[in-house]
Enzyme design. Structure first.
Site, PDB file in Angstrom:
ATOM      1  CG  ASP A 147       2.749  -4.676  17.157  1.00 11.84           C
ATOM      2  OD1 ASP A 147       2.075  -4.058  18.001  1.00 11.84           O
ATOM      3  OD2 ASP A 147       2.239  -5.408  16.293  1.00 11.84           O
ATOM      4  CG  ASP A 168       6.577   0.066   5.566  1.00 14.79           C
ATOM      5  OD1 ASP A 168       5.542  -0.070   6.234  1.00 14.79           O
ATOM      6  OD2 ASP A 168       6.792  -0.568   4.514  1.00 14.79           O
ATOM      7  CG  ASP A 213      12.407   0.985   5.655  1.00 20.04           C
ATOM      8  OD1 ASP A 213      11.321   0.497   6.017  1.00 20.04           O
ATOM      9  OD2 ASP A 213      12.824   0.889   4.486  1.00 20.04           O
ATOM     10  CG  ASP A 223      -0.300  -3.465   1.217  1.00 20.90           C
ATOM     11  OD1 ASP A 223      -0.782  -4.549   0.815  1.00 20.90           O
ATOM     12  OD2 ASP A 223       0.932  -3.243   1.186  1.00 20.90           O
TER      13      ASP A 223
END
Length: 725
Positions: free
Chosen positions: A187, A234, A236, A331
């Site tokens: 993004d 995610d 990471d 979520d």
């Protein structure tokens, strides 16, 4: 889109009662339950004089102590529930002042905070009393029957070095190549990310705007892909090689399964663990949710999507219109929508991915503010107590998850109520102090014992108070605003990949703790003086002094957590036990063992040998693959130090093939995350409170030292945006 009921029976229905024997047994169970409820109600409401209540309290203490080790957790929960219910019955019927007065208003405020805490305690018991053990469902031997999977890795403004490891690990997932596609969802629209995706051979997806933040990013990718299952990480969170093999089988067994969630583990310590110097035996903040609560939610078919480390069915996402965009906790809201539509979820308590913790307490607080605001929005616009599709257990499970983030105001009440008496002489508690002890101590002691037994290794007593206190001032306003104006606020990305270059005390985040500690300290001095001069009721003074002393212990731990420690290494180390071969120019290759790894270097345990290796000598190290495959290409490195039994190396710049080999060695095996769980130890509540007091005292000492140092010599900006290499 078909709902799960139309897709076929996913799990066998419960057998109907058949025959007089089954009906009789059911009747007996119902009668016993009714008798037990009646007996519990009788215990709760029976009035006793002070002496008799004290005797009852002592008897329950003896019973709880005798049953602490041998009885089932359910017995301790029943004992705690009885003590808590009796306490609140007494509070409501005997201690509420009905006449209008300042004392009466303050007393009602305290009672409301206590009722919130009591409700959360009972909801936690319901969540934790029967955690569901779940093993991975097997996959068919024929790999052509395995579902197609799209892996989504969303990113916005994180450094590329944080994202590279996740992409390379996702590329190495143990899944048929023709049935796996990895997508980097950028993004941030950054050319360097596009170039890396092309080099790594993964798809690169971006869009022209950033509507709905992460949820919009994922929905955009859903519209451009077609895999039967969707894995979300995610940027990471680095997956182990076996993630899909462990999670995908359930979707073949259960056509109504929408989601398999796995734990979030972290290979860097969170701010509380790092700044307070906690040992590995003390569970981090997230361990309770992923170690106990999610398994309990699974019992009620209420385990929910946590935004990462999860596998979802595309059909279920399509059935609810994709990832939810109405709240900033997209979520949990997505899972709630799927549960309302009759889809099922599963929680697999096997750590199969790990990520970066927040680097600082301020980043941690910012992350929790977003979670709290989202849950408050969800409570307002899609309340689980209302609307169709949910079973009672699911409604209560979601309610508990949402109400947890409303703890800010009650926690502030508990931190300030004793000040009313010690500083201003206000009688907030309309009862004799000894009566408060006789009724209140059983509630406190039994709830602590039951929680310790239920939570075991995953949350030690009193740490919840530290975590809630650190967040209280920062959650009270956002949750209230979100209730009144759900559309207010915006999605904020949790910063990852920075490094604290120098130790410092974060006064900007700690000022509420300082203010509350100052007020409680003043109350302690005032109360001590009144006790010394006999200017007040000694029993009321003693109770309130003990209360503020407890508050000060908790606040001191919060101040210690705000003393940021310097991060010596540029990247966190991952523990390992991997065979390796070290080659140094001018020396024969040496078989050794890698004992920890990072993106920047490693440490080797060496056999006995004569002579040393010169610093900065060029070297190469070959690491055994965690899955038993042959070692990949040797990794070029430089010797940092030869310490005899240990040799420390720093990696030279790695090409993509060698970087992939390093990521495979570090993250493709789940053992490090399992070892984190194994290191946790059952607690002893009194020892835990003493540990918190000791860490808090040390933290206050560090705060004073860092403050004095900053006053003498200002330090540079401590949090440097850097890479995790």
């Amino acid at each position: 889109m078909n709902r799960p009921e139309a897709a076929g029976a996913a799990r066998p229905a419960l057998p109907r009662l058949a025959g007089p024997g089954r009906a009789a047994r059911a009747g007996v169970r119902l009668a016993l339950a009714a008798a037990g409820a009646g007996l519990l109600a009788l215990v709760v409401v029976t009035p006793l004089d002070l002496r008799s209540q004290a005797s009852l309290a002592l008897a329950t203490f003896a019973l709880g102590l005798a049953a602490a080790r041998s009885a089932s957790p359910a017995f301790l929960v029943v004992l705690s529930t009885a003590a808590t219910a009796r306490y609140f019955w007494w509070r409501v019927t005997s201690t509420v002042a009905l006449e209008p007065s300042l004392d009466g208003v303050l007393g009602l405020v305290l009672l409301a905070a206590e009722l919130y805490a009591g409700a959360m305690l009972l909801l936690a018991y319901g969540q934790s009393i029967a955690p569901l053990p779940r093993a991975p469902a097997p996959l068919p031997p024929d790999r052509s029957r395995w579902p197609t999977v799209d892996v989504f890795i969303p990113t916005y403004d994180e450094p590329l070095e944080v994202v590279r490891g996740t992409v390379l690990a996702a590329r190495a997932l143990d899944w048929p190549r023709g049935r796996l596609r990895v997508h980097l969802l950028d993004d941030g629209r950054r050319p360097a990310f596009r170039a890396f995706a092309a080099e790594a051979g993964v798809a690169y997806l971006t869009r022209d705007e950033n509507a709905h933040a992460k949820a919009g990013n994922l929905n955009h990718a859903l519209a451009l892909t077609s895999g039967e299952l969707v894995a979300v990480f995610d940027c990471d969170h680095v997956p182990a090689r076996s993630f899909l093999a462990d999670t995908a089988g359930g979707f073949l067994e259960d056509p109504g399964l929408a989601l398999v969630q796995t734990p979030h583990e972290f290979y860097s310590p969170d701010p509380f663990t790092r700044n307070l110097g906690l040992p590995a035996s003390v569970p981090a903040e997230h361990e309770l949710f992923y170690g106990v609560i999610q398994r309990g939610l699974d019992t009620w078919n209420a385990s929910f999507f946590c935004g990462s480390c999860a596998l979802l069915r595309r059909a279920a996402l399509a059935d609810v219109g994709g990832i939810a965009v109405e709240t900033v906790t997209e979520d949990a809201h997505t899972a709630l929508k799927m549960h309302r539509r009759g889809w099922r979820s599963a929680y697999l308590d096997l750590p199969r991915a790990a990520g970066l913790s927040t680097e600082s307490l301020s980043a941690h607080v910012g992350q929790r503010i977003r979670w709290a605001r989202g849950m408050a929005q969800l409570f307002r616009i899609d309340n689980p107590l209302l609307g169709p599709g949910l079973r009672p257990g699911q409604r209560l499970s979601y309610l508990a998850a949402m109400l947890h983030f409303f703890s800010g105001v009650p926690r502030l009440v508990f931190l300030t109520v004793p000040l009313a008496y010690l500083l201003f002489g206000r009688h907030v508690f309309n009862a004799l102090p000894l009566a408060a002890l006789a009724y209140g101590l059983p509630h406190l002691v039994h709830s602590t014992a039951a929680s310790a037994r239920l939570h075991g290794r995953f949350r030690h007593s009193f740490w919840s108070e530290v975590y809630e206190t650190a967040l209280a001032c920062y959650l009270a306003v956002p949750t209230t605003v979100a209730l009144l104006a759900p559309a207010a606020g915006r999605f904020n990305v949790t910063a990852k990949g920075g490094r604290i270059e120098a130790p410092y005390f974060d006064a900007a985040i700690a000022w509420p703790y300082l203010a509350l500690a100052g007020l409680n300290g003043a109350a302690l001095v005032a109360g001590g003086w009144r006790l010394w001069t006999s200017a007040g009721d000694w029993d009321a003074l003693a109770i309130n002094l003990a209360w503020v002393l407890h508050n000060l212990v908790v606040l001191a731990a919060c101040l210690g957590a705000a003393c940021e420690r310097r991060q010596v290494r540029a990247s966190p180390r991952v523990p390992a036990r991997l065979p390796a071969v070290l080659s140094v120019a001018g020396h024969a290759p040496v078989a050794c063992e890698a004992v920890d790894l990072s993106r920047g270097g490693l440490r080797l345990e060496m056999p006995w040998r004569a002579g040393g290796l010169p610093a900065r000598a060029r070297a190469a190290v070959a690491l055994a693959a965690p899955d038993g495959a042959l070692p990949g290409p040797p990794l070029p490195a430089f010797v940092v130090a030869d310490e005899g039994a240990w040799v420390r190396l720093r990696f030279a710049p790695l090409d993509l093939a060698r970087e992939s080999e390093l990521v495979r060695a570090m993250f493709s095996r789940p053992e490090p995350w399992l070892d984190v769980r194994r290191a946790l130890r059952p607690e002893r509540p009194i020892a835990t409170l003493a540990r918190i007091a000791a860490r808090g005292a040390a933290g206050v000492g560090r705060m004073l030292s860092l403050t004095a140092r900053a006053a003498l010599r200002p330090t540079p900006t401590p949090l440097a945006a850097g890479s995790r290499t």
